[in-house]
Design a protein around this motif. Sequence first.
Motif, PDB file in Angstrom:
ATOM      1  N   THR A  62     -25.888  54.045 -11.745  1.00 20.88           N
ATOM      2  CA  THR A  62     -25.082  54.652 -12.794  1.00 20.88           C
ATOM      3  C   THR A  62     -23.604  54.642 -12.426  1.00 20.88           C
ATOM      4  O   THR A  62     -23.236  54.533 -11.250  1.00 20.88           O
ATOM      5  N   GLU A  63     -22.780  54.770 -13.434  1.00 21.65           N
ATOM      6  CA  GLU A  63     -21.328  54.746 -13.227  1.00 21.65           C
ATOM      7  C   GLU A  63     -20.828  55.937 -12.406  1.00 21.65           C
ATOM      8  O   GLU A  63     -19.760  55.865 -11.812  1.00 21.65           O
ATOM      9  N   ASP A  64     -21.620  57.016 -12.380  1.00 23.89           N
ATOM     10  CA  ASP A  64     -21.196  58.186 -11.601  1.00 23.89           C
ATOM     11  C   ASP A  64     -21.670  58.128 -10.149  1.00 23.89           C
ATOM     12  O   ASP A  64     -21.633  59.120  -9.429  1.00 23.89           O
ATOM     13  N   GLY A  65     -22.107  56.939  -9.701  1.00 24.20           N
ATOM     14  CA  GLY A  65     -22.383  56.731  -8.288  1.00 24.20           C
ATOM     15  C   GLY A  65     -23.792  57.035  -7.811  1.00 24.20           C
ATOM     16  O   GLY A  65     -24.015  57.146  -6.611  1.00 24.20           O
ATOM     17  N   TYR A  66     -24.720  57.153  -8.721  1.00 25.77           N
ATOM     18  CA  TYR A  66     -26.105  57.456  -8.348  1.00 25.77           C
ATOM     19  C   TYR A  66     -26.995  56.222  -8.465  1.00 25.77           C
ATOM     20  O   TYR A  66     -26.806  55.386  -9.343  1.00 25.77           O
ATOM     21  N   LYS A  96     -29.463  52.680  -0.607  1.00 26.36           N
ATOM     22  CA  LYS A  96     -28.562  52.610   0.553  1.00 26.36           C
ATOM     23  C   LYS A  96     -28.098  51.179   0.815  1.00 26.36           C
ATOM     24  O   LYS A  96     -26.945  50.961   1.176  1.00 26.36           O
ATOM     25  N   ASN A  97     -28.985  50.200   0.624  1.00 26.74           N
ATOM     26  CA  ASN A  97     -28.619  48.793   0.824  1.00 26.74           C
ATOM     27  C   ASN A  97     -27.500  48.358  -0.114  1.00 26.74           C
ATOM     28  O   ASN A  97     -26.780  47.414   0.176  1.00 26.74           O
ATOM     29  N   ARG A  98     -27.376  49.045  -1.238  1.00 27.28           N
ATOM     30  CA  ARG A  98     -26.325  48.707  -2.206  1.00 27.28           C
ATOM     31  C   ARG A  98     -25.107  49.625  -2.059  1.00 27.28           C
ATOM     32  O   ARG A  98     -24.275  49.702  -2.954  1.00 27.28           O
ATOM     33  N   ASP A  99     -25.040  50.319  -0.930  1.00 30.11           N
ATOM     34  CA  ASP A  99     -23.906  51.199  -0.608  1.00 30.11           C
ATOM     35  C   ASP A  99     -23.724  52.362  -1.574  1.00 30.11           C
ATOM     36  O   ASP A  99     -22.599  52.803  -1.834  1.00 30.11           O
ATOM     37  N   PHE A 100     -24.819  52.856  -2.082  1.00 31.95           N
ATOM     38  CA  PHE A 100     -24.809  54.110  -2.837  1.00 31.95           C
ATOM     39  C   PHE A 100     -25.392  55.171  -1.902  1.00 31.95           C
ATOM     40  O   PHE A 100     -26.185  54.850  -1.010  1.00 31.95           O
ATOM     41  N   HIS A 101     -25.006  56.427  -2.103  1.00 28.25           N
ATOM     42  CA  HIS A 101     -25.448  57.477  -1.176  1.00 28.25           C
ATOM     43  C   HIS A 101     -26.049  58.690  -1.876  1.00 28.25           C
ATOM     44  O   HIS A 101     -26.268  59.722  -1.246  1.00 28.25           O
ATOM     45  N   LYS A 102     -26.304  58.528  -3.171  1.00 24.16           N
ATOM     46  CA  LYS A 102     -26.899  59.621  -3.934  1.00 24.16           C
ATOM     47  C   LYS A 102     -28.021  59.058  -4.803  1.00 24.16           C
ATOM     48  O   LYS A 102     -27.866  58.008  -5.419  1.00 24.16           O
ATOM     49  N   ALA A 103     -29.128  59.790  -4.842  1.00 24.21           N
ATOM     50  CA  ALA A 103     -30.260  59.426  -5.692  1.00 24.21           C
ATOM     51  C   ALA A 103     -30.478  60.548  -6.704  1.00 24.21           C
ATOM     52  O   ALA A 103     -30.311  61.726  -6.378  1.00 24.21           O
ATOM     53  N   LYS A 104     -30.851  60.157  -7.911  1.00 20.10           N
ATOM     54  CA  LYS A 104     -31.094  61.138  -8.968  1.00 20.10           C
ATOM     55  C   LYS A 104     -32.331  60.719  -9.735  1.00 20.10           C
ATOM     56  O   LYS A 104     -32.606  59.527  -9.882  1.00 20.10           O
ATOM     57  N   LEU A 105     -33.072  61.695 -10.224  1.00 16.90           N
ATOM     58  CA  LEU A 105     -34.226  61.421 -11.077  1.00 16.90           C
ATOM     59  C   LEU A 105     -34.471  62.587 -12.000  1.00 16.90           C
ATOM     60  O   LEU A 105     -34.018  63.701 -11.746  1.00 16.90           O
ATOM     61  N   ASN A 106     -35.153  62.308 -13.092  1.00 17.39           N
ATOM     62  CA  ASN A 106     -35.625  63.349 -13.998  1.00 17.39           C
ATOM     63  C   ASN A 106     -37.114  63.483 -13.748  1.00 17.39           C
ATOM     64  O   ASN A 106     -37.888  62.600 -14.109  1.00 17.39           O
ATOM     65  N   VAL A 135     -37.033  68.302 -15.135  1.00 13.68           N
ATOM     66  CA  VAL A 135     -35.808  68.820 -14.514  1.00 13.68           C
ATOM     67  C   VAL A 135     -35.113  67.639 -13.831  1.00 13.68           C
ATOM     68  O   VAL A 135     -35.772  66.702 -13.387  1.00 13.68           O
ATOM     69  N   THR A 136     -33.797  67.703 -13.744  1.00  7.94           N
ATOM     70  CA  THR A 136     -33.044  66.689 -13.006  1.00  7.94           C
ATOM     71  C   THR A 136     -33.006  67.112 -11.542  1.00  7.94           C
ATOM     72  O   THR A 136     -32.810  68.295 -11.241  1.00  7.94           O
ATOM     73  N   MET A 137     -33.191  66.138 -10.647  1.00 11.58           N
ATOM     74  CA  MET A 137     -33.188  66.415  -9.215  1.00 11.58           C
ATOM     75  C   MET A 137     -32.303  65.379  -8.523  1.00 11.58           C
ATOM     76  O   MET A 137     -32.226  64.226  -8.951  1.00 11.58           O
ATOM     77  N   VAL A 138     -31.648  65.804  -7.429  1.00 10.98           N
ATOM     78  CA  VAL A 138     -30.711  64.953  -6.704  1.00 10.98           C
ATOM     79  C   VAL A 138     -30.995  65.028  -5.203  1.00 10.98           C
ATOM     80  O   VAL A 138     -31.428  66.063  -4.686  1.00 10.98           O
ATOM     81  N   LYS A 139     -30.719  63.917  -4.528  1.00 10.92           N
ATOM     82  CA  LYS A 139     -30.823  63.864  -3.072  1.00 10.92           C
ATOM     83  C   LYS A 139     -29.658  63.044  -2.537  1.00 10.92           C
ATOM     84  O   LYS A 139     -29.343  61.974  -3.074  1.00 10.92           O
ATOM     85  N   TYR A 140     -29.014  63.545  -1.477  1.00 12.88           N
ATOM     86  CA  TYR A 140     -27.961  62.785  -0.816  1.00 12.88           C
ATOM     87  C   TYR A 140     -28.580  62.008   0.313  1.00 12.88           C
ATOM     88  O   TYR A 140     -29.300  62.560   1.142  1.00 12.88           O
ATOM     89  N   LEU A 141     -28.330  60.704   0.341  1.00  9.91           N
ATOM     90  CA  LEU A 141     -28.972  59.811   1.294  1.00  9.91           C
ATOM     91  C   LEU A 141     -28.071  59.542   2.500  1.00  9.91           C
ATOM     92  O   LEU A 141     -26.888  59.603   2.441  1.00  9.91           O
TER      93      LEU A 141
END
Length: 141
Positions: A62-66, A96-106, A135-141
Motif C-alpha cells: 500500500t501507499e502508506d508503507g504496509y 521484508k524482502n521488498r524493504d517494507f517493515h510493516k504488515a497489516k491485515l483485516n 478488526v484491522t491488525m498491524v505488526k512491525y517487522l
Amino acid sequence: MLVKIATAPIELEAVYQIRSEVFVEEQNVPPEREIDEFDKTATHFIAYEDELPVAAARLRFTEDGYGKLERICVLKSQRGKSLGKKLMLKMEEEIKNRDFHKAKLNAQTHAQDFYQKLGYEVTSGEFLDAGIPHVTMVKYL
C-alpha cells in the motif's frame, strides 16, 4: 509442507479454488466480492501438503508503507497443522524482502487470537466486511 509464490497458471487456479471453497462455499461470501480488482496485481501465495494445494493468500503493498496480507485461508480439512502460521511467515518474509517493515491485515474476529500469537495488534474497532465481523491488525517487522 511447501509455501511459495504462485506464478504458474495452475498454481493461480488452485489459489482461487481454495479461496472459493473457504470464503464462498464455507463462509457465504458472494463470489463477485471474493475476487476483486486487486487480484490482477497482488502477489499470490500457495501452500502444499504432500503436493496437494491446501492454503492460499495474497499480498499487496500500500501507499502508506504496509504489506497488506489478504485472503488468508486454509482448507477446512487441513486446519490445526500450523499451515496458516507458515503461510504468514512466508508472506512476512516477502514484505521484508521488498524493504517494507510493516504488515497489516483485516482479521475475521474469530481468528484474532491466531494473529495476536504471531505478534499482530488490533488497531481498529470491529467492522463488517462481506457481513463478517473484522478488526484491522498491524505488526512491525
